[in-house]
Write an enzyme that holds these catalytic residues in place. Structure first.
Site, PDB file in Angstrom:
ATOM      1  N   SER A 399       0.579  -1.081  -0.105  1.00 37.15           N
ATOM      2  CA  SER A 399      -0.181  -0.050  -0.041  1.00 37.15           C
ATOM      3  C   SER A 399       0.739   1.280   0.024  1.00 37.15           C
ATOM      4  CB  SER A 399      -1.052   0.118   1.279  1.00 37.15           C
ATOM      5  OG  SER A 399      -0.228   0.155   2.243  1.00 37.15           O
ATOM      6  N   ASP A 400       1.980   1.232   0.886  1.00 45.75           N
ATOM      7  CA  ASP A 400       2.411   2.709   1.045  1.00 45.75           C
ATOM      8  C   ASP A 400       3.547   2.938   0.021  1.00 45.75           C
ATOM      9  OD1 ASP A 400       4.040   0.561   2.089  1.00 45.75           O
ATOM     10  OD2 ASP A 400       4.957   1.813   3.662  1.00 45.75           O
ATOM     11  N   CYS A 401       4.121   1.632  -0.664  1.00 49.33           N
ATOM     12  CA  CYS A 401       4.836   1.880  -1.896  1.00 49.33           C
ATOM     13  C   CYS A 401       4.177   2.278  -2.962  1.00 49.33           C
ATOM     14  CB  CYS A 401       5.617   0.454  -2.188  1.00 49.33           C
ATOM     15  SG  CYS A 401       6.388  -0.132  -0.936  1.00 49.33           S
TER      16      CYS A 401
END
Length: 687
Positions: A399-401
């Site tokens: 998700s954060d990538c």
């Protein structure tokens, strides 16, 4: 806001006077340094350094497969063990360890002996002597270590906690089904349970017999399964003990037909995982176990050899530190942050524009645009639309990538550049699917089970590794990206983005601690979490006058060290609290500055002191020295992200310069001498 008042309207001159150098020169040198590190494909990547654990497991795996290392590869591996040894004795779980780890030292000793080093070699003898002084000796290493020793034939499988493959045959609606576990845990489990269920062992005799005499001074007992030693981070809970006893009773006489069916299920899962990740696995730890399963199940030797060759994807080599294997590859992660750092000062620069264009092409090509075949076989969540931590080769997006890649790609277009050509709709769907019921975002997947499963954590040496969580940093990154995306998608997705942002705001507001900080799970620690929470909350529209920002600003200023920088000790990750570092660190300082620049503006005393500290500590090559861990996973494993020191300080300096008039501009414009809160803090920082 009640924060520190401006010290000097000419903040630029103040910093230059304190640091003894021109901040723009510092920024220019740092920018050139970062540009010089860009790869030919447009990406940036720094090593994510951990411990010698994966290297030891690789050497052991080569032995178990009957494929010893070529002589030319042994020297660089031994060099890495030499460089990473602590106190001339053993090896730690990470570089910041205060002393050796029995688990890491046991595996390292075995690996060195398998490489041909003698028992009295200067790397081996002190390690063996130290291990014998530990309570319980090698017999007390955590269960994960017992498992690797059992594969070698050095540990009796009966002296281990059972790893039952039959768990994968349970009805999927049960809370204890492995498919509800965190993806790293379940993919490791499906391989470990196969190897345990078949009682796989490598070649015996020779050095294995020598190791048995060198490491153990008595026969193993079943009671040894309960020994954990100093590596244990969590004590076994009563429910875990009861479950382990029940599984041990079952393991005395498992139905053979059921065991064969369970082994077939686990083998099929491993083969699927190995195939859809291009033989890379979710991580190098998974990959080595998968290769052993292929070998143990009778796979053709040439296929096993190809998998072993593919494992070199995880290798790092240099003359000083030798050869080792990183815990992950970080191209997307590092590239996204590098782009955001380069664009932070909003100043046109041809070199920067060319580098960002190349990086955008890389990021666009790294998006996963096709789905994983038959994902139900291993309970994979949809992957299409996401970005991996790496360049995407193993097809496990995060998700954060994904969020940081989206923010990097779209921040340029928000500044007037053309929109990139990635699949915006698929990226939006991917992010939305990672939001949990509480409004926070997980990493690879949304949470599938209650956090109560953490009470059944058998890992001993790691915490918070049983189920997906809701993470401050993932939520903050996702919120920033969804703000970028919602104006570029159709009405249905736009409504979903708006709802997701509202829920994310509620989650972040509810998880702030009383002191004003936010916890983090992947960085160290409270400063990191607070930065991402502030970014996320501002993106969702929370005004800067909100009490949460007042508390956060006060907290950040209160923990500033006397020299003007910030530092945080990794031990706070274990206790989930802030622990001040012994010294200021460039990365911690940059994180704190990026947060304060959003809250207090560029002329507050705290910010001016921090910027001066960064300027004063820059090295002649444009980088900064970093002597402390910056990342963490599973609560106890500290990581050194080697590029953090390159782009986070640059980002902070650029962000400060973007809100600060240059001296020559200020001199010709008296209005520029007057600090305006709106000019310093009014523009939302979406990067």
């Amino acid at each position: 806001m009640g924060l520190s008042a401006p010290e000097n309207p000419l903040g630029y001159a103040t910093v230059r006077q304190r640091a003894g150098t021109d901040p723009r020169s510092v920024h220019r040198l740092a920018r050139q340094r970062l540009l010089s590190l860009q790869s030919r494909d447009g990406s940036w990547e720094g090593e994510m350094a951990w411990s010698v654990m994966i290297l030891s497991q690789y050497v052991i795996t080569r032995h178990l497969l009957g494929r010893p290392l070529p002589p030319g590869e042994i020297g660089p591996i031994v060099q890495h063990y030499r460089v990473k040894r602590l106190r001339q004795t053993g090896w730690g779980l990470h570089a910041a360890s205060v002393g050796p780890s029995p688990y890491c030292t046991s595996l390292a000793y075995i690996a060195l002996r398998l490489l041909g080093l003698a028992p009295d070699h200067p790397l081996c003898r002190p390690a063996r002597q130290w291990l014998r002084t530990q309570p319980g000796g090698v017999a007390a290493i955590p269960s994960w270590g017992k498992f690797w020793l059992a594969l070698l034939g050095l540990y009796d499988y009966r002296a281990m906690h059972p790893l039952l493959p039959e768990l994968f045959l349970l009805p999927k609606w049960l809370p204890l089904h492995p498919d509800r576990l965190y993806c790293h845990t379940r993919t490791i489990s499906q391989a470990m349970t196969y190897l345990y269920g078949t009682r796989f062992q490598g070649p015996q005799g020779g050095v294995v017999e020598d190791l048995r005499r060198e490491l153990f001074d008595r026969p193993l007992r079943r009671s040894d399964r309960h020994r954990t030693g100093i590596d244990a981070a969590v004590s076994p809970t009563v429910p875990l003990r009861l479950l382990q006893r029940a599984l041990a009773l079952y393991e005395r006489r498992p139905p053979l037909a059921l065991r064969r069916r369970a082994l077939d299920r686990c083998r099929a899962r491993v083969e699927h995982e190995h195939a859809v990740t291009g033989r890379l696995g979710l991580s190098p730890v998974n990959s080595l176990l998968d290769i052993l399963v292929l070998h143990a199940s009778g796979e053709k030797p040439d296929k096993v050899d190809r998998s072993l060759t593919a494992f070199d994807y995880w290798r790092w080599t240099d003359p000083h530190e030798g050869s080792r294997y990183a815990g992950a590859r970080s191209q997307t992660w590092d590239t996204a942050f590098a782009v955001e750092a380069l664009l932070a000062d909003h100043a046109p620069c041809p070199d920067t524009a060319r580098a960002v264009a190349r990086a955008n092409r890389f990021l666009t090509g790294a998006q996963i645009t096709t789905e994983i075949p038959t994902p139900h076989l291993t309970a994979r969540s949809p992957a299409r639309g996401g970005w991996c931590f790496s360049e995407g080769g193993h097809r496990w997006p995060v998700s954060d990538c994904t969020a940081e890649a989206v923010s990097a790609l779209l921040s340029g277009s928000d500044a007037g550049r053309a929109d990139p050509t990635f699949d915006i709709s698929a990226a939006t769907e991917f992010l939305l699917a990672r939001q949990n019921r509480d409004g926070g975002f997980g990493t690879y997947e949304a949470r599938r089970a209650s956090r109560l499963l953490e009470h059944l954590n058998p890992a001993e040496m790691f915490t918070h590794c049983m189920v997906e969580g809701s993470y401050t940093e993932c939520t903050g990154s996702a919120a920033v990206a969804l703000v970028h995306l919602q104006g570029r998608v159709n009405g249905t997705q736009r409504h979903a983005c708006k709802r997701a942002l509202s829920r994310a705001r509620t989650f972040l507001l509810s998880t702030q601690d009383a002191d004003g900080s936010w916890p983090a799970a992947w960085g160290i620690n409270r400063i990191y979490g607070t930065l991402f929470a502030i970014r996320g909350l501002l993106a969702t529209g929370v005004p800067r006058t909100h009490p949460c920002f007042v508390r956060a600003g006060w907290w950040l200023e209160s923990i500033q060290l006397a020299d003007g920088g910030w530092g945080e000790d990794h031990t706070g990750c274990i206790d989930n609290r802030y622990v001040p570092g012994a010294t200021s660190q460039p990365v911690s300082t940059a994180w704190a500055l990026l947060a304060l620049l959003e809250l207090t503006g560029g002329r507050s005393r705290a910010v001016l002191s921090g910027i001066a500290w960064l300027c004063d500590r820059q090295l002649p090559d444009g980088s900064w020295p970093q002597t402390a861990a910056t990342g963490v996973f599973f609560g106890t494993a500290m990581l050194d992200y080697r590029l953090y020191r390159e782009y986070f300080p640059l980002w902070a300096l650029g962000r400060w310069l973007a809100t600060h008039p240059a001296p020559e501009i200020a001199a010709g414009n008296p209005a520029a001498h007057t600090p305006h809160l709106s000019s310093d803090t009014g523009a939302r920082h979406d990067g």
